[in-house]
Design an enzyme around this catalytic site. Structure first.
Site, PDB file in Angstrom:
ATOM      1  N   TYR A 162       0.769  -1.262   0.169  1.00  0.00           N
ATOM      2  CA  TYR A 162      -0.027  -0.117   0.209  1.00  0.00           C
ATOM      3  C   TYR A 162       0.876   1.268  -0.070  1.00  0.00           C
ATOM      4  O   TYR A 162       1.885   1.318   0.892  1.00  0.00           O
ATOM      5  CB  TYR A 162      -0.942   0.002   1.263  1.00  0.00           C
ATOM      6  CG  TYR A 162      -1.634   1.235   1.261  1.00  0.00           C
ATOM      7  CD1 TYR A 162      -2.402   1.828   0.542  1.00  0.00           C
ATOM      8  CD2 TYR A 162      -0.773   2.370   2.205  1.00  0.00           C
ATOM      9  CE1 TYR A 162      -3.120   3.047   0.332  1.00  0.00           C
ATOM     10  CE2 TYR A 162      -1.442   3.691   2.190  1.00  0.00           C
ATOM     11  CZ  TYR A 162      -2.528   3.920   1.412  1.00  0.00           C
ATOM     12  OH  TYR A 162      -3.027   5.370   1.418  1.00  0.00           O
TER      13      TYR A 162
ATOM     14  N   ASP B 289       1.358   5.929   7.086  1.00  0.00           N
ATOM     15  CA  ASP B 289       0.045   5.183   6.990  1.00  0.00           C
ATOM     16  C   ASP B 289      -0.028   3.734   7.197  1.00  0.00           C
ATOM     17  O   ASP B 289       0.504   3.182   6.244  1.00  0.00           O
ATOM     18  CB  ASP B 289      -0.721   5.637   5.654  1.00  0.00           C
ATOM     19  CG  ASP B 289      -2.293   5.502   5.330  1.00  0.00           C
ATOM     20  OD1 ASP B 289      -2.767   4.826   6.480  1.00  0.00           O
ATOM     21  OD2 ASP B 289      -3.044   5.915   4.615  1.00  0.00           O
TER      22      ASP B 289
ATOM     23  N   TRP C 129      -7.242  -4.512   2.802  1.00  0.00           N
ATOM     24  CA  TRP C 129      -6.310  -3.613   2.055  1.00  0.00           C
ATOM     25  C   TRP C 129      -5.853  -2.150   2.558  1.00  0.00           C
ATOM     26  O   TRP C 129      -5.234  -1.528   2.760  1.00  0.00           O
ATOM     27  CB  TRP C 129      -6.829  -3.456   0.766  1.00  0.00           C
ATOM     28  CG  TRP C 129      -6.136  -2.914  -0.087  1.00  0.00           C
ATOM     29  CD1 TRP C 129      -4.931  -3.177  -0.790  1.00  0.00           C
ATOM     30  CD2 TRP C 129      -5.905  -1.271  -0.681  1.00  0.00           C
ATOM     31  NE1 TRP C 129      -4.156  -2.151  -1.448  1.00  0.00           N
ATOM     32  CE2 TRP C 129      -4.847  -1.129  -1.361  1.00  0.00           C
ATOM     33  CE3 TRP C 129      -6.767  -0.436  -0.484  1.00  0.00           C
ATOM     34  CZ2 TRP C 129      -4.596   0.167  -2.033  1.00  0.00           C
ATOM     35  CZ3 TRP C 129      -6.713   0.941  -0.952  1.00  0.00           C
ATOM     36  CH2 TRP C 129      -5.648   1.082  -1.828  1.00  0.00           C
TER      37      TRP C 129
HETATM   38  O1  KDG Z   1      -9.539   4.962  -2.019  1.00  0.00           O
HETATM   39  C1  KDG Z   1      -8.713   4.456  -1.095  1.00  0.00           C
HETATM   40  C2  KDG Z   1      -7.722   5.784  -0.909  1.00  0.00           C
HETATM   41  O2  KDG Z   1      -8.631   6.909  -0.483  1.00  0.00           O
HETATM   42  C3  KDG Z   1      -6.768   5.770   0.329  1.00  0.00           C
HETATM   43  O3  KDG Z   1      -6.189   4.514   0.236  1.00  0.00           O
HETATM   44  C4  KDG Z   1      -6.112   6.839   0.522  1.00  0.00           C
HETATM   45  O4  KDG Z   1      -5.526   6.053   2.733  1.00  0.00           O
HETATM   46  C5  KDG Z   1      -5.266   6.940   2.114  1.00  0.00           C
HETATM   47  C6  KDG Z   1      -4.761   8.122   2.381  1.00  0.00           C
HETATM   48  O5  KDG Z   1      -4.315   8.519   3.563  1.00  0.00           O
HETATM   49  O6  KDG Z   1      -4.385   8.979   1.412  1.00  0.00           O
HETATM   50 MG    MG Z   2      -4.921   6.713   4.905  1.00  0.00          MG
END
Ligand code: KDG
Ligand code: MG
Length: 454
Positions: free
Chosen positions: A207, A262, A454
């Site tokens: 991610y 994150d 996810w």
């Molecule tokens: O659609 C999912 C995203 O908005 C997300 O994964 C983005 O977590 C995110 C962020 O902190 O920008």
């Molecule tokens: Mg986020």
């Protein structure tokens, strides 16, 4: 004087409804039996009505859902964003088939009343689809109000508390050096706060990085089509790698740059507490979304073990999702997505609740919500006392041509446009050239094949 308390309108409504005997103030609100509230005359302006609600789905770079609310005043309309990544058409259908008919004839100035009516009216309330639809309407109504008042929306929210909204961008890479280079690049552009994510060795796709599952490596139920890709996640390698990334970044970049990470709601409570503790020496600005939104009470455990500042909330949809974390001061930053929590009307309440408990805001600001949400973020940011930081994106040219007016980045801050309303617009003709394209977020699994958030 409340709009609908004007003697003329009230008499007329009661006569029409044939209930003069029940002339209580509550009925004069005009919403009983499906009646639209009588439009108000404000500061000498004639009454206003909603005449049409258009829903536009377009893909200038990625899918966006826009709501354009037309009014009885020639040329006066508002544009809101109602994009929910991966479920765009569900929101568009909700707006077109269920919400638009309820709005025609209503007074667009009555934002709170419309908000309450759309939130509590249908009985089956809440959830990301309905709350995103509600956001689209809310933002369009604030846009109309600002245009009518001749003021940018932040002025209607109380005026400026700061010159701009401190912004953060993303840095990522396949290894520590790549991430370091990207943080340096962001600092050269003027960012004081940067989010850092790194690909985790041995996992397919991570991610927040460009490391994608390679073709042929995807799980067998994930063919290489426009269906979701499958990533692999294991907490062990993740928990071992990320603290080393931040040790590297601090040793190379020093202490001054503010760093964010994150976790994307992937850890269990003990893992999360240990992770927050392991990251303590690197003094993060905040550690984001450690736990799934279902498990808010586990934030107590994390708090007991670490002083790493915590942020949470992009998956929340209501004010009440935020209450416990804020009132127990279990987080330092509330980061709801204005696009999925009902727009400015609800964000102001979340911000006020947070203010009372020393929690700051850090509204979600990804590329998958449109420029109107980003503008709304900044209007709120610069008008509240407890703003923390604002996540931002640079929209590609094609998006800006179709949906102009996103807030601008200058010297580390987001600056909102000084035009009346939200400052964003929609080129409807151009939008038609970019039809919707089916797209999904990736999904994730563990090594044993089971589903992973996810
Ligand atoms: O659609 C999912 C995203 O908005 C997300 O994964 C983005 O977590 C995110 C962020 O902190 O920008
Ligand atoms: Mg986020």
């Amino acid at each position: 004087m409340p709009s609908d308390a004007r003697p003329g309108n009230r008499r007329e409504f009661l006569k029409r409804a044939g209930i003069a005997a029940l002339a209580q103030p509550i009925l004069a609100r005009g919403t009983a039996w499906g009646e639209a509230a009588p439009p108000a005359a404000i500061a000498g302006l004639p009454p206003l009505k909603i005449t049409d609600v258009r829903v536009i789905v377009t893909c200038p770079g990625r899918n966006y859902v826009l709501v354009k609310i037309m009014t009885s005043e020639p040329g006066l309309y508002g544009v809101g964003d109602a994009t929910l990544n991966g479920r765009e058409l569900a929101v568009a259908t909700d707006l077109e088939k269920h919400i638009a008919p309820l709005l025609i004839g209503r007074d667009p100035e009555a934002i709170e009343d419309i908000w309450q009516y759309l939130y509590r009216g249908p009985y089956w309330r809440g959830g990301p689809i309905q709350m995103t639809a509600l956001t689209g309407v809310d933002l369009a109504l604030w846009d109309i109000k600002g245009k009518r008042a001749g003021m940018p929306v932040y002025q209607l929210l109380g005026g400026r508390t700061r010159v701009g909204a401190l912004a953060y961008t993303h840095a990522s890479g396949n290894d520590f050096t790549e991430v370091e280079d990207q943080v340096r690049h962001a600092m050269e552009r003027g960012f004081q706060v940067v989010r850092a994510q790194v690909a985790i060795p041995g996992l397919q796709g991570t991610y927040g990085t460009s490391a994608k599952p390679k073709l042929g490596e995807a799980a067998p139920n994930s063919p290489a089509t426009d269906l979701p890709a499958t990533e692999l996640f294991e907490p062990g390698p993740y928990l071992r790698t990320v603290p080393k990334l931040f040790a590297h970044l601090r040793s190379k970049l020093g202490d001054e740059v503010e760093l964010i990470h994150d976790t994307h709601e992937r850890l269990g409570p003990v893992e999360a507490a240990r992770f927050a503790k392991d990251l303590e020496p690197y003094h993060l600005f905040f550690l984001e979304d450690l736990l799934r939104p279902e498990y808010k009470e586990s934030f107590r455990l994390i708090r007991q073990h670490s002083t790493t500042p915590l942020a949470m909330g992009e998956l929340f949809n209501t004010l009440w999702d935020c209450v416990d974390l804020i009132k127990e001061q279990l987080i330092d930053f509330i980061r709801c997505d204005l696009g999925h929590i009902g727009g400015i009307t609800n964000a102001r309440k979340v911000a006020a609740l947070a203010e009372a408990f020393q929690v700051k805001t850090a509204w979600h600001g990804p590329a998958d919500v449109g420029p109107a949400v980003h503008a709304a973020n900044v209007h709120v940011d610069i008008s509240i006392p407890n703003f923390g930081v604002q996540e931002m994106v640079f929209f590609p040219d094609v998006t800006q041509e179709v949906i102009p007016g996103a807030p601008e980045f200058k010297d580390g801050y987001m600056i909102v446009r000084e035009t009346p309303g939200l400052g964003t617009d929609l080129n409807e003709e151009l939008a038609k050239k970019y039809p919707y394209q089916r797209a999904y977020l990736p999904t994730a699994r563990r090594r044993d094949g089971s589903v992973q958030d996810w």
